[in-house]
Scaffold this active site. Structure first.
Site, mmCIF file in Angstrom:
data_model
loop_
_atom_site.group_PDB
_atom_site.id
_atom_site.type_symbol
_atom_site.label_atom_id
_atom_site.label_comp_id
_atom_site.label_asym_id
_atom_site.label_seq_id
_atom_site.Cartn_x
_atom_site.Cartn_y
_atom_site.Cartn_z
ATOM 1 N N ARG A 109 -9.956 3.434 13.208
ATOM 2 C CA ARG A 109 -9.650 3.614 11.801
ATOM 3 C C ARG A 109 -10.092 2.336 11.082
ATOM 4 N NH1 ARG A 109 -3.683 4.202 9.154
ATOM 5 N NH2 ARG A 109 -4.387 4.942 7.135
ATOM 6 N N ARG A 144 6.080 -0.763 -1.179
ATOM 7 C CA ARG A 144 5.067 -0.988 -2.230
ATOM 8 C C ARG A 144 5.500 -0.331 -3.535
ATOM 9 N NH1 ARG A 144 0.027 1.188 1.215
ATOM 10 N NH2 ARG A 144 1.289 0.974 3.094
ATOM 11 N N GLU A 202 -3.859 11.433 12.588
ATOM 12 C CA GLU A 202 -5.035 10.614 12.273
ATOM 13 C C GLU A 202 -5.794 10.222 13.540
ATOM 14 O OE1 GLU A 202 -2.125 8.470 10.016
ATOM 15 O OE2 GLU A 202 -3.591 8.095 8.440
ATOM 16 N N ASN A 225 -6.035 2.450 15.950
ATOM 17 C CA ASN A 225 -5.654 2.199 14.560
ATOM 18 C C ASN A 225 -4.958 0.849 14.554
ATOM 19 O OD1 ASN A 225 -4.528 2.157 12.048
ATOM 20 N ND2 ASN A 225 -3.472 4.132 12.235
ATOM 21 N N HIS A 235 -5.830 7.045 2.856
ATOM 22 C CA HIS A 235 -5.222 8.111 3.677
ATOM 23 C C HIS A 235 -6.214 9.242 3.946
ATOM 24 C CE1 HIS A 235 -0.859 6.868 2.474
ATOM 25 N NE2 HIS A 235 -1.175 6.388 3.669
#
Ligand code: AMP
Length: 399
Positions: A93, A241, A379, A9, A181
């Site tokens: 990813r 964010r 993940e 990732n 996600h």
């Protein structure tokens, strides 16, 4: 010699990786780690399957090592420490699969070119994801590499959930809602099928609440709608964010305050969210520890926005049977979970305080109409599972 898969990732400032050995055809986490602070003072930590540190390396402050150079190092380490493992593939990813890629795919030059064309849709993430693919291809050209997309899980969304109310020609240019996600939500949906099949077949709000944060409405394992849209900036308030914002704010900043597109990008991605509102930190733990009222205001806004967006998603699903919390805050922060749940009490959700404090897997009371669970996301494992399945599908094309 046992076979193994590496999952990667690769982000702008960090590279997370996992080594999964295949035991009885199932990926088992054998080692993993993180290369952090790329571009500042890179740090590499590698842990074994039990979490003990087995390798550490630090580069001096200001070491301007490229992702390629760091991946070379990582690959060297893998080669010298993984005696007994034959790496059969690397899974990556990849943030954006655009409108075309609904499932993981083996990358070749043509696929890479198509993924590169999507960089303008995710300029902060996609180039780093693809750089890792190129770096591995340079080191080991014949090794299969599988791209696993963050957007793919949301391909199940109905067209109405993917549209923006903009002129049609724009959606033809790819300006539409995608959702992100997805690897995390895919993993949560799978885990839920294993631990609570009844709930897995129902209507679930999954909350990936970490530095990046989003919610996903999942009905019978399929994404119905999600809070991130065209970019990973949409939806919830996050660490740095802003989340969803009246688009008029952007016009105002440009016309009245003379801000450039780059300045607005920095503002919305790096200076807003928990950090911007508190003026203290993007880290939820730091905010809990602070007695500054601005920290409390930032936390209150995070909770308010999460509960409000959850309400919208519950409406999109026509109800709710369960809620799953995951990622850094979702897995570890009983205060935030309880506060969001309190705002969703109208759904019949009732939290068991002791279970919640203990970060137990099941945190709703026996009488709660809505089941609440904490499921650690993974993940990297999801990437390994997708990578293995893609290799197997290639090996048995008529299956
Ligand atoms: P992630 O991006 O998933 O690593 O999540 C990062 C966020 O999770 C940060 O805001 C952390 O403060 C928060 N977090 C991580 N661990 C804990 C913890 N034990 N308690 C509260 N918040 C945590």
């Amino acid at each position: 010699m046992s076979q193994a898969i590496i999952s990667l990732n690769s982000g702008s400032s960090s590279i997370k990786f996992g080594l999964f050995s295949l035991e009885g055809g199932v990926p088992v986490h054998a080692a993993g780690g993180k290369l952090e602070k790329i571009g500042i003072a890179p740090q590499l930590t590698i842990r074994d399957g039990e979490g003990s540190i087995i390798a550490e390396k630090e580069w001096p402050q200001g070491a301007s090592l490229t992702h390629q150079a760091l991946l070379d190092d990582l690959y060297d380490w893998a080669g010298s420490h993984l005696a007994g493992h034959e790496i059969i593939a690397v899974g990556h990813r990849v943030v954006h699969g655009g409108a075309d890629f609904a499932a993981p795919v083996r990358v070749d030059a043509a696929i890479l070119a198509r993924l590169e064309a999507l960089c303008p849709l995710a300029p902060l993430h996609q180039p780093h994801n693809l750089a890792a693919i190129r770096a591995i291809a340079a080191l080991s050209p014949d090794l299969p590499q599988i791209a696993c997309f963050d957007t793919a899980f949301h391909h199940a969304m109905e067209p109405v959930a993917t549209r923006l109310a903009l002129p049609r020609a724009m959606s033809d240019r790819g300006i539409r809602r995608y959702g992100f996600h997805g690897l995390s939500y895919d993993y949560i949906a799978r885990r839920l099928r294993e631990i609570d099949p009844e709930l897995a077949s129902g209507r679930v709000i999954a909350g990936h609440l970490g530095n990046g944060a989003s919610l996903c409405a999942i009905h019978a394992g399929r994404s119905v709608d999600t809070t991130m849209g065209f970019t990973a900036l949409d939806g919830l308030m996050m660490g740095t964010r802003s989340g969803a914002l009246d688009p008029g704010v952007v016009i105002h900043l440009m016309k009245q305050e003379g801000m450039s597109a780059d300045e607005i990008e920095t503002l919305l991605y790096r200076e807003s969210g928990l950090l911007g509102v508190s003026g203290i930190s993007s880290d939820m733990r730091t905010l809990h520890e602070s007695d500054d009222p601005r920290a409390a205001e930032a936390i209150a806004l995070f909770v308010w926005r999460a509960a409000r967006e959850a309400g919208a998603l519950i409406s999109a699903m026509g109800g709710i049977d369960g809620i799953v919390f995951t990622a850094g805050i979702g897995e570890n922060d009983p205060v935030i979970r309880a506060a969001i749940a309190a705002r969703l009490a109208w759904t019949g959700l009732e939290i068991d305080e002791a279970a919640n404090r203990a970060n137990a897997p099941l945190i709703s009371t026996p009488d709660s109409r809505v089941t609440a669970r904490v499921i650690p996301t993974d993940e990297e494992r999801m990437i390994a599972l997708h990578t293995l399945a893609t290799l197997q599908a290639e090996a048995t094309p008529w299956a």
